[in-house]
Motif scaffolding. Structure first.
Motif, short mmCIF file in Angstrom:
data_model
loop_
_atom_site.label_atom_id
_atom_site.label_comp_id
_atom_site.label_asym_id
_atom_site.label_seq_id
_atom_site.Cartn_x
_atom_site.Cartn_y
_atom_site.Cartn_z
N LEU A 39 35.09 50.44 29.13
CA LEU A 39 35.26 50.30 27.67
C LEU A 39 34.54 48.88 27.51
O LEU A 39 34.18 48.57 26.29
N GLY A 40 34.61 48.21 28.51
CA GLY A 40 34.04 46.56 28.17
C GLY A 40 34.92 45.71 27.62
O GLY A 40 34.76 44.68 27.22
N SER A 41 36.36 45.99 27.67
CA SER A 41 37.62 45.22 26.97
C SER A 41 37.75 44.13 27.98
O SER A 41 38.30 43.26 27.42
N ILE A 42 37.52 44.11 29.16
CA ILE A 42 37.75 43.36 30.17
C ILE A 42 36.46 43.18 30.91
O ILE A 42 35.71 44.10 31.28
N GLU A 43 36.40 41.96 31.65
CA GLU A 43 35.11 41.64 32.50
C GLU A 43 35.63 42.02 33.94
O GLU A 43 36.70 41.52 34.28
N PHE A 44 34.76 42.46 34.74
CA PHE A 44 34.75 42.37 36.10
C PHE A 44 35.27 41.29 37.01
O PHE A 44 36.20 41.42 37.63
N ASP A 45 34.65 39.98 36.39
CA ASP A 45 34.99 38.86 37.01
C ASP A 45 36.56 38.25 36.77
O ASP A 45 37.37 37.73 37.80
N GLU A 46 37.12 38.91 35.63
CA GLU A 46 38.63 38.53 35.27
C GLU A 46 39.48 39.37 36.30
O GLU A 46 40.59 38.89 36.52
N VAL A 47 38.92 40.54 36.74
CA VAL A 47 39.76 41.43 37.44
C VAL A 47 39.73 40.87 38.71
O VAL A 47 40.75 40.68 39.38
N ALA A 48 38.59 40.42 39.56
CA ALA A 48 38.36 39.92 40.58
C ALA A 48 39.42 38.54 40.58
O ALA A 48 39.73 38.19 41.68
N GLU A 49 39.28 37.80 39.75
CA GLU A 49 40.04 36.54 39.70
C GLU A 49 41.48 36.73 39.83
O GLU A 49 42.43 36.01 40.63
N VAL A 50 42.22 37.70 39.08
CA VAL A 50 43.24 38.05 39.08
C VAL A 50 43.69 38.36 40.46
O VAL A 50 44.85 38.12 41.17
N ARG A 51 42.93 39.28 41.13
CA ARG A 51 43.18 40.06 42.58
C ARG A 51 43.28 39.00 43.55
O ARG A 51 44.13 38.92 44.33
N GLN A 52 42.42 37.84 43.31
CA GLN A 52 42.73 36.73 44.29
C GLN A 52 43.92 36.10 44.19
O GLN A 52 44.43 35.95 45.11
N ASN A 53 44.40 35.76 42.79
CA ASN A 53 45.52 35.11 42.55
C ASN A 53 46.62 35.86 43.25
O ASN A 53 47.91 35.26 43.34
N LEU A 54 46.52 37.29 43.29
CA LEU A 54 47.74 37.82 43.85
C LEU A 54 47.56 38.25 45.42
O LEU A 54 48.48 38.28 46.05
N GLU A 55 46.43 38.10 45.92
CA GLU A 55 46.34 38.28 47.49
C GLU A 55 46.69 37.08 48.05
O GLU A 55 47.20 37.10 49.34
N VAL A 56 46.41 35.91 47.52
CA VAL A 56 47.21 34.62 48.32
C VAL A 56 48.51 34.76 48.50
O VAL A 56 49.07 34.59 49.52
N PRO A 57 49.41 35.11 47.46
CA PRO A 57 50.98 35.05 47.97
C PRO A 57 51.10 36.35 48.62
O PRO A 57 52.13 36.46 49.30
N SER A 58 50.18 37.39 48.54
CA SER A 58 50.42 38.57 49.23
C SER A 58 50.31 38.44 50.81
O SER A 58 51.06 38.69 51.72
N VAL A 59 49.39 37.38 51.13
CA VAL A 59 49.03 37.16 52.66
C VAL A 59 50.15 36.33 53.06
O VAL A 59 50.88 36.34 54.17
N ARG A 60 50.48 35.26 52.19
CA ARG A 60 51.38 34.38 52.77
C ARG A 60 52.85 35.05 53.06
O ARG A 60 53.70 34.78 53.87
N LEU A 61 53.35 35.98 52.08
CA LEU A 61 54.69 36.73 52.35
C LEU A 61 54.25 37.76 53.52
O LEU A 61 55.25 37.68 54.26
N ALA A 62 53.16 38.18 53.86
CA ALA A 62 53.04 39.21 55.00
C ALA A 62 53.14 38.39 56.22
O ALA A 62 53.66 38.67 57.25
N ALA A 63 52.66 37.16 56.09
CA ALA A 63 52.82 36.22 57.40
C ALA A 63 54.31 35.86 57.54
O ALA A 63 54.92 35.83 58.79
N ALA A 64 54.98 35.92 56.70
CA ALA A 64 56.51 35.64 56.91
C ALA A 64 57.32 36.93 57.10
O ALA A 64 58.41 36.96 57.87
#
Length: 243
Positions: free
Chosen positions: A104-129
């Motif tokens: 619908l164009g209500s959100i931008e692709f870059d917005e989703v990609a940015e949030v994804r990166q902000n979630l994958e950082v703690p995801s990897v850190r927790l996976a390491a532990a």
């Protein structure tokens, strides 16, 4: 108050027939009386059981479908089926919602990609532990298949999805895993890349670095590796989407 005496509250709002049907079916699903994948009785039979019109019943079923509790399958062998109600279904609901908002164009692709990166950082850190030997085996197998695959292998996008969602599951946080999975599905980075042999090799090299950090239980190295990887992907996606 009546004559200075506080009145006891014993009344409650009376549900409309449609709401009663919704509540009864929803309660049965959440209580496990109706299991995932189970087909509900035919609509004529349900209408008879609830003593409501088929119109009322269908309105209730549409609401339950919008809540992702049931799914209507058309055809002679179709019907209304109970959907999975667990942490994986959360990811499915999110994927559908994000896909719709992007379309619908209500959100931008870059917005989703940015949030994804902000979630994958703690995801990897927790996976390491928190990762288990089973998690390591699964991730190692995925990376091995990526190393041996050619750039035009149709399995590559799915292998990339498996790698990132497996890390999220290894984090031990199922809600985080659902979020990462849904945002990865929405962005599908490999599908946007001009996947040359050079890009393919670099992507796999980055996956190896991420896996090494998880294996050695090094969250700082894991964060550095995942940020490098996702930044690399975003730059290539941005370039590719401009053409």
């Amino acid at each position: 108050m009546a004559g200075g005496v506080e009145q006891k509250m014993i009344g409650q709002a009376v549900l409309k027939p449609r709401q009663q049907v919704e509540k009864a079916i929803k309660d049965a699903i959440l209580a496990g009386e109706l299991e995932s994948g189970e087909m509900l009785p035919p609509e004529t039979e349900l209408a008879r059981q609830f003593n409501v019109s088929r119109t009322t019943l269908r309105e209730a079923l549409r609401t339950l479908s919008s809540q992702h509790l049931i799914a209507k399958v058309p055809g002679a062998r179709g019907g209304n089926f109970v959907r999975s109600v667990d942490y994986r279904s959360l990811g499915t609901v999110m994927t559908e919602a994000v896909d719709n908002l992007l379309a619908l164009g209500s959100i931008e692709f870059d917005e989703v990609a940015e949030v994804r990166q902000n979630l994958e950082v703690p995801s990897v850190r927790l996976a390491a532990a928190n990762r288990s030997e089973k998690d390591l085996t699964e991730l190692s197998e995925i990376v091995h298949r990526q190393k041996t695959a050619t750039v035009d292998d149709p399995e590559i996008p799915d292998l990339d999805r498996q790698f990132h969602t497996s890390i999220a599951r290894a984090s031990g946080n199922r809600v985080l895993a659902s979020f990462v999975s849904s945002l990865h599905n929405a962005t599908e980075p490999v599908n946007y890349l001009d996947l040359s042999p050079e890009v393919g090799r670099e992507t796999v090299r980055q996956h190896v670095s991420i896996l090494r950090a998880i294996k050695t239980r090094d969250p700082d190295a894991g964060e550095e590796a995942i940020v490098e990887h996702l930044t690399y992907l975003r730059e290539h996606i941005r370039t590719y989407r401009k053409h």
